[in-house]
Write a protein that holds these residues in place. Structure first.
Motif, PDB file in Angstrom:
ATOM      1  N   LEU A  38      47.672  26.130   1.612  1.00  0.00           N
ATOM      2  CA  LEU A  38      48.215  26.289   2.960  1.00  0.00           C
ATOM      3  C   LEU A  38      49.568  25.607   3.087  1.00  0.00           C
ATOM      4  O   LEU A  38      50.510  26.167   3.664  1.00  0.00           O
ATOM      5  CB  LEU A  38      47.241  25.722   3.989  1.00  0.00           C
ATOM      6  N   HIS A  39      49.676  24.414   2.537  1.00  0.00           N
ATOM      7  CA  HIS A  39      50.953  23.686   2.571  1.00  0.00           C
ATOM      8  C   HIS A  39      52.043  24.482   1.847  1.00  0.00           C
ATOM      9  O   HIS A  39      53.178  24.598   2.345  1.00  0.00           O
ATOM     10  CB  HIS A  39      50.783  22.310   1.925  1.00  0.00           C
ATOM     11  N   THR A  40      51.694  25.033   0.683  1.00  0.00           N
ATOM     12  CA  THR A  40      52.666  25.831  -0.076  1.00  0.00           C
ATOM     13  C   THR A  40      53.081  27.077   0.705  1.00  0.00           C
ATOM     14  O   THR A  40      54.255  27.448   0.732  1.00  0.00           O
ATOM     15  CB  THR A  40      52.063  26.245  -1.431  1.00  0.00           C
ATOM     16  N   ALA A  41      52.128  27.725   1.358  1.00  0.00           N
ATOM     17  CA  ALA A  41      52.431  28.919   2.150  1.00  0.00           C
ATOM     18  C   ALA A  41      53.389  28.589   3.288  1.00  0.00           C
ATOM     19  O   ALA A  41      54.328  29.336   3.568  1.00  0.00           O
ATOM     20  CB  ALA A  41      51.149  29.528   2.696  1.00  0.00           C
ATOM     21  N   LYS A  42      53.164  27.458   3.964  1.00  0.00           N
ATOM     22  CA  LYS A  42      54.065  27.036   5.048  1.00  0.00           C
ATOM     23  C   LYS A  42      55.477  26.813   4.520  1.00  0.00           C
ATOM     24  O   LYS A  42      56.466  27.209   5.153  1.00  0.00           O
ATOM     25  CB  LYS A  42      53.543  25.765   5.695  1.00  0.00           C
ATOM     26  N   LYS A  46      59.003  28.863   5.496  1.00  0.00           N
ATOM     27  CA  LYS A  46      60.248  28.225   5.940  1.00  0.00           C
ATOM     28  C   LYS A  46      61.425  28.646   5.062  1.00  0.00           C
ATOM     29  O   LYS A  46      62.526  28.916   5.554  1.00  0.00           O
ATOM     30  CB  LYS A  46      60.101  26.703   5.911  1.00  0.00           C
ATOM     31  N   ILE A  47      61.184  28.695   3.745  1.00  0.00           N
ATOM     32  CA  ILE A  47      62.253  29.097   2.823  1.00  0.00           C
ATOM     33  C   ILE A  47      62.671  30.537   3.103  1.00  0.00           C
ATOM     34  O   ILE A  47      63.861  30.876   3.138  1.00  0.00           O
ATOM     35  CB  ILE A  47      61.789  28.933   1.360  1.00  0.00           C
ATOM     36  N   ALA A  48      61.685  31.415   3.303  1.00  0.00           N
ATOM     37  CA  ALA A  48      61.986  32.820   3.595  1.00  0.00           C
ATOM     38  C   ALA A  48      62.803  32.943   4.876  1.00  0.00           C
ATOM     39  O   ALA A  48      63.788  33.701   4.937  1.00  0.00           O
ATOM     40  CB  ALA A  48      60.686  33.612   3.710  1.00  0.00           C
ATOM     41  N   GLU A  49      62.400  32.187   5.925  1.00  0.00           N
ATOM     42  CA  GLU A  49      63.133  32.226   7.189  1.00  0.00           C
ATOM     43  C   GLU A  49      64.581  31.778   7.003  1.00  0.00           C
ATOM     44  O   GLU A  49      65.510  32.339   7.591  1.00  0.00           O
ATOM     45  CB  GLU A  49      62.441  31.328   8.216  1.00  0.00           C
ATOM     46  N   ALA A  61      64.581  36.532   0.815  1.00  0.00           N
ATOM     47  CA  ALA A  61      63.611  36.415   1.903  1.00  0.00           C
ATOM     48  C   ALA A  61      62.326  37.164   1.561  1.00  0.00           C
ATOM     49  O   ALA A  61      61.215  36.638   1.758  1.00  0.00           O
ATOM     50  CB  ALA A  61      64.210  36.954   3.196  1.00  0.00           C
ATOM     51  N   ILE A  62      62.456  38.381   1.043  1.00  0.00           N
ATOM     52  CA  ILE A  62      61.273  39.168   0.675  1.00  0.00           C
ATOM     53  C   ILE A  62      60.440  38.432  -0.366  1.00  0.00           C
ATOM     54  O   ILE A  62      59.204  38.402  -0.294  1.00  0.00           O
ATOM     55  CB  ILE A  62      61.700  40.556   0.160  1.00  0.00           C
TER      56      ILE A  62
END
Length: 661
Positions: A38-42, A46-49, A61-62
């Motif tokens: 979950l932490h990695t997904a968050k 943020k990186i994608a945004e 982003a993709i």
């Protein structure tokens, strides 16, 4: 010509701010036992945004949104962002898939708008209209885009709904196009020489966006590679675009400048084999005016008047004309019946001047700029304009129309997907031959069942029964894709239920479709069909995977004598890609074949290049190269008699077989 030839903003970016930097679904409440993941997904979100909002880097982003989607595929915001990014890149099939999933998970205004735009660009006006309508019904004053703009898009989709899809063949002119913009293709009348404009990098460019004039010759049925016009007085250091060529062939109109430029004219020496412009002069006032923008124009065939596009009223470009009065030109006169509430640009006359072509993004467009024509009814009097049919016009931009001498060939520029990049030059001619008809069959059901209201009562309803050929057992979970042909627009994506049944609602009768089916452990199923009956049930049998069993890919097509894959092949290639992903251990051999026309060795080389092109496509899509082998067989192993055109067409084919499972 003004550097107006850029991609029209989709205006979806305005809606990105609706989403927070952290998707609310990414919490321990939903994933109590997946703390580290979950932490990695968050972090990936943020990186994608950041890549999207700060740098507008769609590929990066993709990449990171996909990492979040791999963690959990049921987050509406992530599906929305993946749909948005893929739409910006022109990956319409992927955009449709993610946008639909986002809508199923959470029906927000941005998601409704994204689905509307995706379906508009896919040229599915019925669905687009429903999503636009839902957006307008739920609209709030703080939402973006605003209501007025979406109402305009709604009208465009409504026009598309009634646009006639005439039998026109569209071809991209590869020898002229590049990854940059190419536009304004114009023949010198009664010659095979063509001029066009491009902003690809050249010696006279002061930056990468500068426009220059190029020329080419049409020989042996094709255009030669374009050459830059090596004349510094014509191709100045800045923008130099061709606007028109007079019907006498003696005069070229040129645009110089950036946002507020000027129109010039130059004489063409028709005595030379290569006919080039010289002795440039500025067109007089009132055509060029310090206070107004002017972006292109053309002389009438008799040379007594000049039609041009200028921004002088209401903040939009309109078409005007001015005519000679002795040695002077009269004040510009607005073409009342031609102009709309939108922009009108790129005027062009037919050879005898009885037809006026131009581009417009007004209310009667089906999306972006479309090509319109109007018929002369009197001295500078014209009929009500009407748009050229699909597929010449599309939901993207079509600009800079022109024709050959007899009007049988239409040339234009478009930024539609499937080209080399930016605006590409296309040609179109009317095809009298009927589409090839094959065995009848039918198709499927929308992914979102809440949109049944868009289905026309005259459309066909039926169902497919997917069975194993080995024992006639019912096959559940078979993934079925149905798309229009030759437009290559995905119409349905469905999955067979536990009884092997795929229900199909509201499919147009008397249309040609491609059908692809993928099921783990079974050979890829590919079929092109013409629906022309009211049959309500169809049974399809799938073969189990068998080593060295050749399967013909019926919907893969190449440009003539070329290894360039046509965009009408993309859904078939996605089917092969899906087969390889579902059956992750198989190794396949792609095989290319030709008919017996031409030299044996050339045919062998062409078939190998075509097989290589398909392998390259699959590798780019993420398939390991160790799982792919390509082999060209040329005219060997014919499946039909090469003495007939029908037989030759069957022999020009692509096959694949599983060589390891």
């Amino acid at each position: 010509m003004l550097r107006i030839l850029c991609l029209v903003s989709l205006l979806i970016s305005c809606s990105l701010s609706v989403f927070s930097q952290n998707d609310s679904t990414l919490t321990k409440t939903f994933f109590p036992d997946k703390g580290n993941a979950l932490h990695t997904a968050k972090q990936n979100f943020k990186i994608a945004e950041n890549w999207l909002n700060e740098y507008n880097s769609l590929d990066s982003a993709i990449l990171y949104y996909e990492k979040v989607n791999a963690f959990c595929s049921n987050i509406s915001d992530v599906n929305y962002k993946l749909g948005y990014c893929n739409l910006q890149k022109g990956n319409l099939t992927l955009a449709d898939s993610f946008a639909t999933k986002a809508y199923q998970l959470k029906s927000t205004l941005p998601v409704l708008y994204l689905n509307a735009r995706v379906n508009h660009y896919l040229e599915n006006p019925e669905k687009a209209l429903v999503f636009y309508q839902k957006y307008l019904e739920q609209y709030t004053p703080t939402a973006s885009p605003d209501k007025k703009y979406v109402e305009q898009l709604f009208q465009h989709a409504n026009v598309m709904l009634s646009s006639k899809n005439e039998q026109y063949q569209i071809n991209t002119i590869d020898s002229l196009n590049s990854e940059e913009d190419e536009f304004s293709p114009l023949f010198i009348p009664n010659t095979s020489q063509l001029f066009f404009s491009s902003n690809k990098k050249s010696m006279s460019s002061i930056n990468e966006e500068s426009i220059n004039i190029y020329y080419s010759f049409f020989k042996d049925g094709e255009f030669q590679k374009g050459k830059i016009l090596n004349n510094r007085s014509i191709n100045i250091r800045g923008n130099s675009g061709i606007s028109s060529i007079s019907k006498s062939g003696k005069t070229m109109v040129i645009y110089h400048g950036f946002s507020v430029g000027r129109l010039y004219y130059a004489k063409i020496d028709l005595t030379k084999d290569t006919k080039l412009p010289n002795h440039k002069k500025k067109l007089p006032s009132p055509i060029n005016n310090y206070f107004y923008q002017v972006i292109g124009g053309t002389f009438t065939p008799d040379g007594k008047a000049f039609y041009f596009s200028s921004k002088r009223k209401d903040g939009v470009f309109n078409l005007y004309y001015t005519k000679r009065n002795g040695k002077k030109w009269v004040d510009p006169i607005l073409l009342e019946k031609i102009n709309s509430k939108g922009n009108e640009i790129d005027p062009y006359f037919s050879a005898n001047g009885d037809t006026l072509y131009f581009s417009s993004d007004g209310p009667n467009s089906i999306g972006g700029y479309d090509i319109f024509q109007s018929v002369k009814t009197g001295d500078h009097s014209w009929s009500k304009p009407f748009g050229l049919p699909m597929p010449i016009n599309s939901a993207y931009d079509e600009k800079t129309p022109s024709t050959n001498d007899d009007g049988s060939l239409i040339l234009f520029s478009s930024n539609r997907p499937g080209g080399k990049g930016g605006f590409d030059i296309y040609s179109s001619s009317y095809q009298k031959e009927k589409m090839e008809e094959e065995e009848p069959m039918v198709v499927s059901e929308p992914q979102f069942h809440t949109l049944d209201s868009i289905l026309d009562e005259n459309l066909l309803n039926t169902q497919l029964h997917i069975l194993s050929k080995k024992d006639s057992s019912q096959l559940s979970g078979a993934k079925i894709t149905i798309y229009t042909f030759p437009e290559n627009i995905v119409l349905r994506r469905i999955v067979s239920d536990t009884n092997g049944v795929a229900k199909i609602n509201a499919i147009p009768n008397d249309h040609t479709f491609g059908v692809n089916i993928v099921k783990k452990g079974y050979d890829l199923f590919s079929l092109k069909v013409h629906i022309d009956s009211l049959k309500t049930d169809y049974t399809l049998y799938l073969d189990s995977i068998e080593l060295n069993h050749n399967i013909t890919l019926k919907n893969i097509f190449f440009d003539t004598n070329s290894s360039k894959i046509k965009k009408s092949s993309y859904n078939e290639l996605e089917n092969v890609l899906s087969f390889l992903k579902v059956n992750s251990n198989v190794v396949i051999q792609i095989e290319g074949y030709t008919d017996n026309t031409g030299d044996y060795d050339i045919n062998m080389m062409l078939s190998q290049k075509r097989a290589d092109a398909i392998v390259a496509y699959l590798i780019d899509a993420g398939i390991s190269k160790e799982r792919l082998i390509s082999k060209g067989f040329g005219e060997e192993n014919p499946v039909a008699d090469n003495k007939t055109e029908e037989g030759k067409a069957q022999n020009r084919r692509t096959e694949f077989k599983v060589i390891k499972n």
